[in-house]
Structure formats: C-alpha cells, structure tokens
Scaffold this motif. Structure first.
Motif, short mmCIF file in Angstrom:
data_model
loop_
_atom_site.label_atom_id
_atom_site.label_comp_id
_atom_site.label_asym_id
_atom_site.label_seq_id
_atom_site.Cartn_x
_atom_site.Cartn_y
_atom_site.Cartn_z
N HIS A 1 0.84 -1.21 0.00
CA HIS A 1 0.00 0.00 0.00
C HIS A 1 0.87 1.25 0.00
O HIS A 1 0.65 2.17 -0.81
CB HIS A 1 -0.93 -0.01 1.21
CG HIS A 1 -1.80 1.20 1.32
ND1 HIS A 1 -2.99 1.31 0.62
CD2 HIS A 1 -1.65 2.35 2.01
CE1 HIS A 1 -3.54 2.48 0.89
NE2 HIS A 1 -2.74 3.13 1.74
N TRP A 2 1.83 1.31 0.89
CA TRP A 2 2.69 2.49 0.98
C TRP A 2 3.55 2.64 -0.28
O TRP A 2 3.79 3.75 -0.75
CB TRP A 2 3.58 2.41 2.20
CG TRP A 2 2.86 2.75 3.48
CD1 TRP A 2 1.62 3.30 3.60
CD2 TRP A 2 3.36 2.56 4.81
NE1 TRP A 2 1.30 3.47 4.93
CE2 TRP A 2 2.34 3.02 5.68
CE3 TRP A 2 4.52 2.04 5.34
CZ2 TRP A 2 2.49 3.00 7.08
CZ3 TRP A 2 4.67 2.00 6.72
CH2 TRP A 2 3.66 2.48 7.58
N SER B 1 1.79 9.58 -2.61
CA SER B 1 2.04 10.58 -1.58
C SER B 1 2.97 10.08 -0.48
O SER B 1 3.37 10.85 0.39
CB SER B 1 0.71 11.03 -0.95
OG SER B 1 0.12 9.98 -0.20
N HIS B 2 3.30 8.78 -0.51
CA HIS B 2 4.16 8.21 0.53
C HIS B 2 5.61 8.21 0.08
O HIS B 2 5.92 7.98 -1.09
CB HIS B 2 3.72 6.78 0.87
CG HIS B 2 4.25 6.28 2.17
ND1 HIS B 2 5.53 5.84 2.33
CD2 HIS B 2 3.67 6.18 3.40
CE1 HIS B 2 5.74 5.48 3.58
NE2 HIS B 2 4.62 5.67 4.25
N GLY B 3 6.50 8.43 1.03
CA GLY B 3 7.93 8.50 0.71
C GLY B 3 8.49 7.24 0.10
O GLY B 3 9.42 7.30 -0.72
#
Length: 221
Positions: free
Chosen positions: A126-127, A132-134
C-alpha cells in the motif's frame, strides 16, 4: 514449568536485535541472544545444531530479527544481480522459516507461545504504491522490500496454521544503527526505539495474531 518467560532473539549481536534482547531481559525474561557466531540462520546444519543444544523444555517467545539489507548495489531494477537477491532472501525469509520450524516443537510446549517476525515498513504494498508516501518516491530495490513482503505472508500463514499461537510481523521503523549506515542513512531514532514494538508484543496481555504493526499502529499490508 517455571513462571519465567523464555525468549530467543536472533540477530542479537547489535542494533535492534540487541536492544530487544536487553529489553526483554530487563523485564525479567530468560533471554537467549543468538548471534551469527552461534546461529547462522542461512545454514541448515547451524540451525539444527543450535536447536539441539537448546536445554529448556519450552520456548515462549521467538523473535526472528536476523536480517540483512544486501546493500544498494545489485538491487536496482534494470541492474539486478540475482546473487544479491538470493542472499537477502536466504537470511530475511528462509532464515526465518528455518529457525521457526526448528523451534516450533518447543513453542508448542509453551502456555502462551509468541512469534515476532521483524519486518519493515518498506514491505507495505500500500505504501509503495501510494504516490504521496515516501516509499513510492525513493529509489527502488528489488530484494530487501520484497523479502520482507514475503516474510509478512509467511507470518500470516503460520498464524493461520497455529491459531493458539500469537504470530505477528513488526515494522520497527528506520533507526540509526549499522544497518541504516550500510544504506547511507543518518537517523536520529535509536535501536531502543526500534525495539519497542517487538517488546510490546512480547510482553502485552492477550496479544493479537496475524497483524503487521508499528509503534503508530497497524501497518497496511
């Protein structure tokens, strides 16, 4: 059977593993802090010999912490060295399976058996797919994150196979350990910070099972 809990922590020579071992010992547990000098998780014979030397009649907590990053060279998609990826998986995935299988008989003799697999937030699909996630923005690595994602699935499968056992994966977060330095990272969080979530799962009443968690809560698979 003694009321003192017995814990085995792999990869306990330094970093998060050492901090987990120290934290559990400080809470009154009997801790076997295994290092590569006495337990090479990549070697069948080493694991079998270590298990044969185990003198307790049960094991309450197994923390599968031993792991390697593999470094950045040879892991970039498009420039992958399969030998590097195999080495990462040999420790981070197959090593966990070897040790877990070797100690399952002792865990099943515990009244409250727990397995804690040290994973990574980089394993979160998911990340890694959230722009938007690093993690989605940083340079891709073919081996380390995927080895930890595979470890998460193995965690769930063991949890499903042994419903009376607490089996979870933890994301300790990036810490300023030698592991991070090998990747060129300079971080303020300490090994003790990273150890906290594993210690919590090892000591809490009525722990969950089949979860992937960090200090901040549930990590999305």
């Amino acid at each position: 059977m003694s009321d003192t809990k017995i814990a085995l922590v792999t990869g306990a020579a330094r970093g998060i593993g050492a901090a987990i071992a120290e934290g559990l010992a400080a809470r009154g547990m009997t801790v076997i802090a295994a290092t590569r000098a006495d337990l090479d998780v990549t070697d069948d014979d080493s694991v079998a010999a270590f298990a044969s030397r185990y003198r307790h009649d049960h094991l309450d907590i197994l923390v599968n912490n031993a792991g390697i990053s593999g470094g950045r060279e040879g892991q970039t998609p498009g420039q992958v060295d399969p030998a590097v990826i195999r080495a990462v998986y040999e420790t981070n995935l197959f090593g966990v399976i070897r040790v877990t299988e070797a100690f399952l008989p002792r865990l099943r003799e515990s009244a409250d058996p727990r397995i804690i697999n040290v994973s990574s937030g980089t394993a979160s699909l998911h990340w890694n797919t959230d722009p938007s996630h690093g993690f989605a923005a940083r340079g891709a690595m073919a081996g380390y994150p995927s080895s930890k994602a595979a470890l998460n699935m193995v965690t769930v499968q063991y949890a499903n196979a042994f419903p009376g056992m607490s089996v979870n994966a933890v994301a300790p977060g990036a810490c300023g350990t030698d592991f991070a330095k090998d990747l060129g990272l300079s971080l303020e969080r300490t090994a003790a910070d990273g150890a906290a979530i594993a210690i919590r799962l090892a000591t809490m009443d009525k722990p969950p099972t089949a979860t992937f968690v960090s200090d901040e809560g549930t990590v999305p698979w």
